[in-house]
Write an enzyme that holds these catalytic residues in place. Structure first.
Site, PDB file in Angstrom:
ATOM      1  N   TRP A  54       0.663  -0.712   0.118  1.00 14.67           N
ATOM      2  CA  TRP A  54      -0.313   0.036  -0.155  1.00 14.67           C
ATOM      3  C   TRP A  54       0.789   1.181   0.173  1.00 14.67           C
ATOM      4  O   TRP A  54       2.166   1.680   0.280  1.00 14.67           O
ATOM      5  CB  TRP A  54      -0.593   0.299   0.941  1.00 14.67           C
ATOM      6  CG  TRP A  54      -1.423   1.083   1.154  1.00 14.67           C
ATOM      7  CD1 TRP A  54      -1.280   2.469   2.597  1.00 14.67           C
ATOM      8  CD2 TRP A  54      -3.035   2.196   1.666  1.00 14.67           C
ATOM      9  NE1 TRP A  54      -2.168   3.578   2.449  1.00 14.67           N
ATOM     10  CE2 TRP A  54      -2.765   2.920   1.716  1.00 14.67           C
ATOM     11  CE3 TRP A  54      -3.606   1.405   0.044  1.00 14.67           C
ATOM     12  CZ2 TRP A  54      -4.163   3.817   1.083  1.00 14.67           C
ATOM     13  CZ3 TRP A  54      -5.095   1.548   0.120  1.00 14.67           C
ATOM     14  CH2 TRP A  54      -5.174   3.575   0.689  1.00 14.67           C
ATOM     15  N   ASP A  57       0.287   8.984   0.578  1.00 21.14           N
ATOM     16  CA  ASP A  57       0.248  10.485   0.465  1.00 21.14           C
ATOM     17  C   ASP A  57       1.861  10.298  -0.287  1.00 21.14           C
ATOM     18  O   ASP A  57       2.906  10.083   0.910  1.00 21.14           O
ATOM     19  CB  ASP A  57      -0.204  11.573   1.135  1.00 21.14           C
ATOM     20  CG  ASP A  57      -0.551  11.052   2.167  1.00 21.14           C
ATOM     21  OD1 ASP A  57      -1.827  10.812   2.061  1.00 21.14           O
ATOM     22  OD2 ASP A  57      -0.848  11.862   3.248  1.00 21.14           O
ATOM     23  N   TRP A 117       2.689   9.576   9.991  1.00 23.32           N
ATOM     24  CA  TRP A 117       2.311  10.172   8.990  1.00 23.32           C
ATOM     25  C   TRP A 117       2.881  10.743   8.331  1.00 23.32           C
ATOM     26  O   TRP A 117       3.616  11.870   8.593  1.00 23.32           O
ATOM     27  CB  TRP A 117       1.364  10.365   9.820  1.00 23.32           C
ATOM     28  CG  TRP A 117      -0.170   9.132   9.274  1.00 23.32           C
ATOM     29  CD1 TRP A 117      -0.460   7.580   9.246  1.00 23.32           C
ATOM     30  CD2 TRP A 117      -1.696   9.451   9.725  1.00 23.32           C
ATOM     31  NE1 TRP A 117      -1.241   7.372   9.888  1.00 23.32           N
ATOM     32  CE2 TRP A 117      -1.845   8.340  10.258  1.00 23.32           C
ATOM     33  CE3 TRP A 117      -2.283  10.467  10.430  1.00 23.32           C
ATOM     34  CZ2 TRP A 117      -3.814   8.165  10.198  1.00 23.32           C
ATOM     35  CZ3 TRP A 117      -4.059   9.839  10.476  1.00 23.32           C
ATOM     36  CH2 TRP A 117      -4.335   9.057  10.623  1.00 23.32           C
ATOM     37  N   ARG A 181      -2.642  17.878  11.987  1.00 24.10           N
ATOM     38  CA  ARG A 181      -1.174  17.182  11.399  1.00 24.10           C
ATOM     39  C   ARG A 181      -0.479  17.468   9.815  1.00 24.10           C
ATOM     40  O   ARG A 181      -1.132  18.265   9.441  1.00 24.10           O
ATOM     41  CB  ARG A 181      -2.216  15.457  11.680  1.00 24.10           C
ATOM     42  CG  ARG A 181      -3.186  15.740  10.348  1.00 24.10           C
ATOM     43  CD  ARG A 181      -3.864  14.203   9.782  1.00 24.10           C
ATOM     44  NE  ARG A 181      -5.408  13.796   9.366  1.00 24.10           N
ATOM     45  CZ  ARG A 181      -6.337  14.179   9.385  1.00 24.10           C
ATOM     46  NH1 ARG A 181      -5.752  13.437  11.208  1.00 24.10           N
ATOM     47  NH2 ARG A 181      -7.036  13.602   9.217  1.00 24.10           N
ATOM     48  N   ASP A 182       0.338  16.937   9.249  1.00 26.09           N
ATOM     49  CA  ASP A 182       1.120  17.125   7.430  1.00 26.09           C
ATOM     50  C   ASP A 182       1.709  18.417   7.923  1.00 26.09           C
ATOM     51  O   ASP A 182       1.278  19.319   7.378  1.00 26.09           O
ATOM     52  CB  ASP A 182      -0.506  17.257   6.913  1.00 26.09           C
ATOM     53  CG  ASP A 182      -0.797  15.765   7.260  1.00 26.09           C
ATOM     54  OD1 ASP A 182      -0.526  15.014   7.278  1.00 26.09           O
ATOM     55  OD2 ASP A 182      -2.432  16.298   6.771  1.00 26.09           O
ATOM     56  N   GLU A 236      -6.333  18.350   5.278  1.00 28.33           N
ATOM     57  CA  GLU A 236      -4.789  17.570   5.655  1.00 28.33           C
ATOM     58  C   GLU A 236      -3.570  18.414   4.586  1.00 28.33           C
ATOM     59  O   GLU A 236      -4.147  19.256   4.020  1.00 28.33           O
ATOM     60  CB  GLU A 236      -6.048  16.593   5.284  1.00 28.33           C
ATOM     61  CG  GLU A 236      -6.177  15.631   5.858  1.00 28.33           C
ATOM     62  CD  GLU A 236      -6.849  14.584   5.149  1.00 28.33           C
ATOM     63  OE1 GLU A 236      -6.227  13.267   6.331  1.00 28.33           O
ATOM     64  OE2 GLU A 236      -7.107  14.230   4.573  1.00 28.33           O
TER      65      GLU A 236
HETATM   66  N1  DQQ Z   1      -2.763  10.800   4.725  1.00 26.28           N
HETATM   67  C1  DQQ Z   1      -1.547  10.072   6.055  1.00 26.28           C
HETATM   68  C2  DQQ Z   1      -2.569  11.668   6.708  1.00 26.28           C
HETATM   69  C3  DQQ Z   1      -3.225  12.905   5.939  1.00 26.28           C
HETATM   70  C4  DQQ Z   1      -3.876  11.560   4.861  1.00 26.28           C
HETATM   71  C5  DQQ Z   1      -1.286   9.411   6.488  1.00 26.28           C
HETATM   72  C6  DQQ Z   1      -3.825  12.037   3.858  1.00 26.28           C
HETATM   73  O1  DQQ Z   1      -0.712  12.144   7.822  1.00 26.28           O
HETATM   74  O2  DQQ Z   1      -3.696  13.268   6.455  1.00 26.28           O
HETATM   75  O3  DQQ Z   1      -1.242   8.122   6.160  1.00 26.28           O
HETATM   76  O4  DQQ Z   1      -4.375  11.248   3.235  1.00 26.28           O
END
Ligand code: DQQ
Length: 570
Positions: A54, A57, A117, A181-182, A236
């Site tokens: 899998w 992002d 993440w 996040r992110d 995100e």
């Molecule tokens: N995918 C990540 C997160 C993000 C999300 C987790 C967006 O950090 O917000 O795999 O596809």
């Protein structure tokens, strides 16, 4: 389908770094390859993806010491998304052929034990890359962490270490622990301090939460977000970067100067929305040129009107351009993905720059993609009468880069756009490729079977928009007949492209890679990515046609198509 046989392949490589040859295999991990591509009709061969499992992002793309790096959300244990997501890592010299390295950032510490993440890289002064990423900590809270390479003299940056003082940011007041996040790439202001935005949800608003720091380690929360959106759910993967107003060149994130505009992108509700504006550095505010934006409405600008999410850009300092990567998810089922043993891929890297109107971005596959072109066919001045089609033969239709420019018919005779039907996606679902119009539908039938029972139509239909006193081209990607298989998402996608009454032509480029079709309309003014899983029109059974179902004749000024080679690493 016969069970796939996997064999172990140790990839060997010689990379050139700063003009020097680097022959180093110590970092290379065993890769599993299906020796029989017959078992994998939907596997893409020139889009980036690791050999198995899998992917979602893109994370922290960058250029460092002669090498492009791409990290990505990866589950090394299977082809579904679960709690074992970490940062996969691959490197390339040309953004096309890739070498897969060992995983870079892996859950090991209380501050990221439940997953590593998304996040970004920033190149600090002295050419020192660092990573900011989201950790799911031992309480499943989302926190922001810092990591850095162990050995800066290694152009592959194989080994990464985590800052011992992590986490460096925890969910601020009013932000729930699972809504934070992110982190973006950071930028430096005139005062020498760093700024970064983290995606979140606060008081029901999607927000780009702003932090500042002197040393990249201690971060303080700014009381107001850089920007926010209503009714969007959590933002995100926010991305914030300058673009030049007078050239296609990319601009480094911390650049200060005139002739700049700024792009703010947020990912929500399965799409990547962006807006263009200016940045008031004194007030720490992004000021969009158009205020009714980033709310997820159909009038919002999107990077791509099909499948494309959680994207990220980076500044390519060696070629002075800004490059965009986006995650292209599957449209089949998780059961299919488990059988295939892989799921998810990255888009073709796209160069992004501001359109001459300064109201939208242009996206175009990086020039290096053309390295994979091989057998070429071309046609000039071909007339497509009403309800006619012709086959583009002599190329491998299941793996093809095809570019066509259509002469527009007389615009006075086109259909009038009903102002009540101004959602392009719904309009494409109603006015399909077989619904006869005036100027259009005309375009391409891709991954098509000879009897056309399977086909993906990517096409244009021209309208007069009396309300806005303009002409508008509807670009559609129609997946309804993409496969005779059941259980696949076959949503039709659509986008509007505004044209000038003096425009004489419209172009379409599609990159077809077995189960992915990335299409660029009007030289990159609208992009639509689709996933297709034909049952019969695979390998040599796939065909490509150009068609016209409009009542006005259309002339193909020029059509070029190239069979595409497999990229290394796929
Ligand atoms: N995918 C990540 C997160 C993000 C999300 C987790 C967006 O950090 O917000 O795999 O596809």
């Amino acid at each position: 389908m016969k069970a796939s046989v996997f064999c172990v392949v140790y990839m060997c490589c010689i990379l050139h770094s700063n003009g020097k040859e680097v022959s180093d295999t110590s970092h290379i991990i065993p890769l599993y390859r299906d020796p029989s591509p017959k078992n994998q009709p939907w596997r893409p061969y020139f889009h980036f993806r690791p050999p198995k499992n899998w992917l979602n992002d893109p994370n922290g793309p960058m250029y460092y010491k002669g090498v492009y790096h791409l990290f990505y959300q990866y589950n090394p244990y299977g082809s579904i998304f679960n709690k074992t997501i970490l940062w996969g890592h691959s490197v390339s010299h040309d953004l096309v052929n890739w070498i897969h390295l060992k995983n870079a950032i892996v859950p090991t510490k209380p501050f990221d034990i439940n997953s590593c993440w998304s996040g970004s890289t920033t190149i600090l002064p002295g050419n020192k890359p660092v990573v900011l990423y989201t950790g799911l900590d031992s309480k499943n809270q989302q926190v922001q962490n810092l990591a850095m390479p162990k050995n800066l003299s290694d152009p592959f940056l194989k080994e990464w270490k985590k800052y011992s003082g992590n986490p460096i940011m925890t969910p601020p007041h009013g932000v729930k622990p699972d809504n934070f996040r992110d982190p973006s790439t950071a930028w430096r202001g005139k005062d020498g301090n760093w700024r970064v935005v983290v995606g979140g949800l606060r008081n029901n608003l999607g927000v780009a939460i702003l932090y500042r720091s002197k040393d990249f380690v201690h971060w303080s929360l700014h009381d107001e977000p850089l920007y926010f959106g209503k009714n969007t759910n959590i933002w995100e993967c926010p991305d914030f970067y300058p673009v030049s107003t007078n050239s296609r060149d990319g601009i480094e994130n911390s650049a200060i100067g005139i002739n700049l505009k700024y792009v703010l992108k947020a990912s929500f509700k399965s799409h990547d929305y962006y807006t263009i504006g200016s940045y008031d550095a004194d007030k720490e505010k992004f000021l969009p040129d158009d205020h009714k934006v980033l709310i997820g409405s159909t009038s919002d600008l999107r990077y791509d009107y099909g499948k494309f999410y959680a994207s990220k850009t980076f500044f390519d300092s060696v070629k002075n351009r800004r490059i965009l990567w986006g995650w292209i998810n599957e449209s089949d089922s998780s059961t299919d993905d488990i059988k295939k043993q892989w799921a998810g891929l990255q888009s073709i890297p796209r160069q992004v720059y501001l359109d001459s109107t300064r109201r939208q971005l242009i996206q175009w596959p990086v020039k290096e993609t053309e390295k994979l072109r091989e057998k070429h066919v071309s046609y000039f001045g071909k007339k497509l009468k009403r309800e006619s089609l012709f086959e583009v033969s002599g190329i491998t239709a299941s793996q093809v880069d095809i570019e066509v420019s259509f002469m527009l018919p007389k615009l006075e005779e086109v259909e009038v756009l009903d102002p009540k039907r101004n959602d392009p996606q719904l309009l494409c679902s109603a006015k399909t490729s077989s619904v006869i119009g005036g100027a259009g539908p005309f375009g391409l039938l891709l991954m098509a079977s000879r009897d056309l029972t399977e086909q993906t139509a990517v096409f244009f239909r021209v309208f007069k928009d009396n309300h806005n006193h303009q002409f508008v081209v509807l670009m559609c990607s129609d997946q309804r007949r993409s496969s005779l298989r059941q259980g696949i998402d076959k949503t039709t996608y659509g986008a509007f492209i505004y044209i000038n009454h003096k425009d004489k032509m419209i172009s379409l480029r599609s990159l077809v890679d077995n189960s992915v079709i990335e299409s660029f309309g009007a030289e990159g003014r609208a992009c639509i990515t689709a996933r297709v899983y034909p049952k019969f029109s695979v390998y040599n059974e796939a065909h490509v046609y150009a068609f016209n179902n409009g009542s006005l004749d259309v002339v193909i000024r020029r059509l070029d198509a190239w069979s595409m080679k497999k990229a290394k690493g796929n």
